[in-house]
Design a protein around this motif. Structure first.
Motif, PDB file in Angstrom:
ATOM      1  N   SER A  30     -82.453-136.241 -46.550  1.00 51.80           N
ATOM      2  CA  SER A  30     -82.483-135.650 -45.128  1.00 51.80           C
ATOM      3  C   SER A  30     -83.003-136.395 -44.152  1.00 51.80           C
ATOM      4  N   ILE A  31     -82.951-135.649 -43.101  1.00 50.19           N
ATOM      5  CA  ILE A  31     -83.710-136.789 -41.724  1.00 50.19           C
ATOM      6  C   ILE A  31     -85.013-136.254 -41.427  1.00 50.19           C
ATOM      7  N   GLN A  32     -85.944-137.383 -41.493  1.00 48.82           N
ATOM      8  CA  GLN A  32     -87.157-137.280 -41.342  1.00 48.82           C
ATOM      9  C   GLN A  32     -87.470-136.289 -40.131  1.00 48.82           C
ATOM     10  N   GLY A  33     -88.318-135.424 -39.930  1.00 50.71           N
ATOM     11  CA  GLY A  33     -88.318-134.416 -38.679  1.00 50.71           C
ATOM     12  C   GLY A  33     -89.715-134.629 -37.991  1.00 50.71           C
ATOM     13  N   GLU A  34     -90.394-135.609 -38.665  1.00 50.07           N
ATOM     14  CA  GLU A  34     -91.822-135.273 -37.884  1.00 50.07           C
ATOM     15  C   GLU A  34     -92.524-136.885 -37.990  1.00 50.07           C
ATOM     16  N   GLY A  35     -93.378-137.233 -37.125  1.00 49.46           N
ATOM     17  CA  GLY A  35     -94.349-138.482 -37.164  1.00 49.46           C
ATOM     18  C   GLY A  35     -93.560-139.759 -36.972  1.00 49.46           C
ATOM     19  N   ALA A  36     -94.014-140.757 -37.379  1.00 49.36           N
ATOM     20  CA  ALA A  36     -93.576-142.146 -36.931  1.00 49.36           C
ATOM     21  C   ALA A  36     -92.316-142.585 -37.322  1.00 49.36           C
ATOM     22  N   LEU A  37     -91.557-142.121 -38.333  1.00 49.62           N
ATOM     23  CA  LEU A  37     -90.206-142.493 -38.973  1.00 49.62           C
ATOM     24  C   LEU A  37     -89.295-141.250 -38.524  1.00 49.62           C
ATOM     25  N   ILE A  38     -89.584-140.570 -37.550  1.00 46.99           N
ATOM     26  CA  ILE A  38     -88.846-139.280 -36.993  1.00 46.99           C
ATOM     27  C   ILE A  38     -87.369-139.889 -36.768  1.00 46.99           C
ATOM     28  N   GLY A  39     -86.570-139.249 -37.414  1.00 47.52           N
ATOM     29  CA  GLY A  39     -84.928-139.511 -37.087  1.00 47.52           C
ATOM     30  C   GLY A  39     -84.434-140.362 -38.094  1.00 47.52           C
ATOM     31  N   ARG A  40     -85.321-141.009 -39.166  1.00 48.87           N
ATOM     32  CA  ARG A  40     -84.821-141.713 -40.112  1.00 48.87           C
ATOM     33  C   ARG A  40     -84.426-141.043 -41.439  1.00 48.87           C
ATOM     34  N   ARG A  41     -83.470-141.513 -41.934  1.00 51.97           N
ATOM     35  CA  ARG A  41     -82.579-140.780 -43.228  1.00 51.97           C
ATOM     36  C   ARG A  41     -83.386-141.154 -44.275  1.00 51.97           C
ATOM     37  N   GLN A  42     -84.292-140.308 -45.268  1.00 54.01           N
ATOM     38  CA  GLN A  42     -84.953-140.613 -46.290  1.00 54.01           C
ATOM     39  C   GLN A  42     -84.485-139.813 -47.402  1.00 54.01           C
ATOM     40  N   VAL A  43     -85.003-140.263 -48.510  1.00 58.49           N
ATOM     41  CA  VAL A  43     -84.942-139.464 -49.849  1.00 58.49           C
ATOM     42  C   VAL A  43     -86.184-138.897 -50.016  1.00 58.49           C
ATOM     43  N   PHE A  44     -86.242-137.342 -50.006  1.00 63.46           N
ATOM     44  CA  PHE A  44     -87.366-136.833 -50.195  1.00 63.46           C
ATOM     45  C   PHE A  44     -87.670-136.366 -51.612  1.00 63.46           C
ATOM     46  N   ILE A  45     -89.187-136.835 -51.956  1.00 63.08           N
ATOM     47  CA  ILE A  45     -89.516-136.286 -53.416  1.00 63.08           C
ATOM     48  C   ILE A  45     -90.746-135.408 -53.199  1.00 63.08           C
ATOM     49  N   ARG A  46     -90.738-134.420 -53.349  1.00 63.50           N
ATOM     50  CA  ARG A  46     -91.661-133.392 -52.960  1.00 63.50           C
ATOM     51  C   ARG A  46     -92.215-132.997 -54.368  1.00 63.50           C
ATOM     52  N   PHE A  47     -93.775-133.445 -54.351  1.00 60.40           N
ATOM     53  CA  PHE A  47     -94.593-133.142 -55.737  1.00 60.40           C
ATOM     54  C   PHE A  47     -95.401-131.852 -55.629  1.00 60.40           C
ATOM     55  N   ALA A  48     -95.542-131.332 -56.775  1.00 64.80           N
ATOM     56  CA  ALA A  48     -96.080-130.021 -56.722  1.00 64.80           C
ATOM     57  C   ALA A  48     -97.454-130.052 -56.688  1.00 64.80           C
ATOM     58  N   GLY A  49     -98.260-129.038 -56.436  1.00 66.17           N
ATOM     59  CA  GLY A  49     -99.789-129.015 -56.379  1.00 66.17           C
ATOM     60  C   GLY A  49    -100.284-129.705 -55.089  1.00 66.17           C
ATOM     61  N   CYS A  50    -101.559-128.967 -54.800  1.00 66.84           N
ATOM     62  CA  CYS A  50    -102.295-129.362 -53.631  1.00 66.84           C
ATOM     63  C   CYS A  50    -103.695-129.012 -53.652  1.00 66.84           C
ATOM     64  N   ASN A  51    -104.830-129.866 -53.279  1.00 59.94           N
ATOM     65  CA  ASN A  51    -105.966-129.886 -53.314  1.00 59.94           C
ATOM     66  C   ASN A  51    -106.554-128.985 -52.061  1.00 59.94           C
ATOM     67  N   LEU A  52    -105.791-128.505 -51.397  1.00 55.65           N
ATOM     68  CA  LEU A  52    -106.433-127.892 -50.111  1.00 55.65           C
ATOM     69  C   LEU A  52    -105.562-126.453 -49.911  1.00 55.65           C
ATOM     70  N   LYS A  53    -106.086-125.404 -49.014  1.00 58.89           N
ATOM     71  CA  LYS A  53    -105.320-124.348 -48.593  1.00 58.89           C
ATOM     72  C   LYS A  53    -105.274-124.089 -47.064  1.00 58.89           C
ATOM     73  N   CYS A  54    -104.549-124.823 -46.564  1.00 58.24           N
ATOM     74  CA  CYS A  54    -104.247-124.785 -45.034  1.00 58.24           C
ATOM     75  C   CYS A  54    -103.598-123.542 -44.684  1.00 58.24           C
ATOM     76  N   GLY A  55    -104.265-122.854 -43.597  1.00 61.14           N
ATOM     77  CA  GLY A  55    -103.685-121.420 -43.196  1.00 61.14           C
ATOM     78  C   GLY A  55    -102.284-121.475 -42.847  1.00 61.14           C
ATOM     79  N   TYR A  56    -101.795-122.678 -42.300  1.00 57.10           N
ATOM     80  CA  TYR A  56    -100.464-122.650 -41.946  1.00 57.10           C
ATOM     81  C   TYR A  56     -99.467-123.174 -43.026  1.00 57.10           C
ATOM     82  N   CYS A  57     -99.846-123.340 -44.029  1.00 55.25           N
ATOM     83  CA  CYS A  57     -99.053-123.915 -45.204  1.00 55.25           C
ATOM     84  C   CYS A  57     -97.842-123.099 -45.472  1.00 55.25           C
TER      85      CYS A  57
END
Ligand code: SF4
Length: 272
Positions: A30-57
């Protein structure tokens, strides 16, 4: 077809099969929608598990029996792979995107390793990254709280997008000391520091953040990094007023930081 249920068993032994398998949530292009590489095409690999519990997650990061893999970029059609996923399956998927016969074979800029928290899997990444990096450069998106894990994988990273987790947004105390230690390390490669903000983000949080970041720029030669204010997304919309964002940018810029305001643009494009 891709996937660990349809891939043929290699006839010869592959070192990729010795690498540990990973609990994944998603693999897609997909297209990176955030941060410094915004607009770049990337292969996203989303790993499971997190050590935090952000309210907006908004990421269902709990490991599941299966992960989903988009068949064609932007198609919204997915196949399902059993967890944990073998490195060989991921590399076969990526090679199919990079194959000269693929319409998108010259489109990709890099990997985005994201989560959950990808650095929870540092031991595994140490074995995956040398192989992944033969295909594309690597960006990791992280919550910036696992400096020891970062130390293990730093030699294979090209960009790091690190969050500072503000208590006003996450509902949890900001781990200032861990963020400092993490960002000091992350500055060894190209680094973007991201803050998710809301209308109610207090100025004192931004001043404290700015002082922390400013203290990291005093080295000789000074280390440059991007700072991104990311207005919180609610129901696919930017939830922060332009007036608030201008004031928040003024606070950070007042400390000499190179700060941009970038909302989550992939939401506006109906992209993953
Ligand atoms: S660090 Fe990211 S994945 Fe983890 S709880 Fe916070 S927003 Fe969700």
């Amino acid at each position: 077809m891709y996937g660990n249920q349809t891939m043929p068993v290699p006839a010869t032994h592959s070192p990729e099969l010795d690498a540990p398998a990973a609990p994944l949530l998603e693999v897609f292009s997909s297209i990176q929608g955030e941060g410094a590489l915004i607009g770049r095409r990337q292969v996203f690999i989303r790993f499971a598990g997190c050590n935090l519990k952000c309210g907006y997650c908004d990421t269902p990061y709990t490991p599941a029996a299966h992960c989903r893999v988009e068949k064609l970029p932007g198609s919204g059609a997915f196949t399902s792979w059993c967890n944990p996923v073998q490195l060989a399956d991921v590399t076969a998927y990526v090679q199919s995107l990079l194959d000269p016969g693929s319409l998108c074979h010259r489109s990709h800029h890099s990997f985005a390793l994201t989560g959950g928290e990808p650095l929870l899997h540092a031991a595994l990444l140490k074995e995956w990254l040398p192989r992944l990096r033969t295909l594309l450069p690597v960006q990791v998106e992280t919550n910036g709280t696992l400096p020891e894990a970062l130390r293990q994988v730093l030699p294979w990273l090209d960009w790091i997008s690190v969050d500072i987790k503000l208590e006003s947004q996450t509902g949890e105390p900001t781990p200032w000391d861990l963020h400092r230690e993490f960002i000091e390390l992350a500055l060894q490669v190209q680094c973007c520091v991201k803050l998710v903000v809301g209308n109610s983000t207090p100025g004192e949080e931004l001043h404290r953040t700015a002082k922390l970041l400013q203290s990291l720029t005093t080295s000789t030669p000074p280390k440059h990094f991007d700072v991104v204010l990311q207005p919180r997304t609610i129901n696919g919309q930017c939830s922060v007023s332009g007036r608030s964002l201008l004031q928040q940018q003024d606070i950070l810029a007042g400390y000499g930081l190179d700060v941009r305001v970038i909302p989550q643009t992939h939401c506006f494009m109906q992209l993953l």
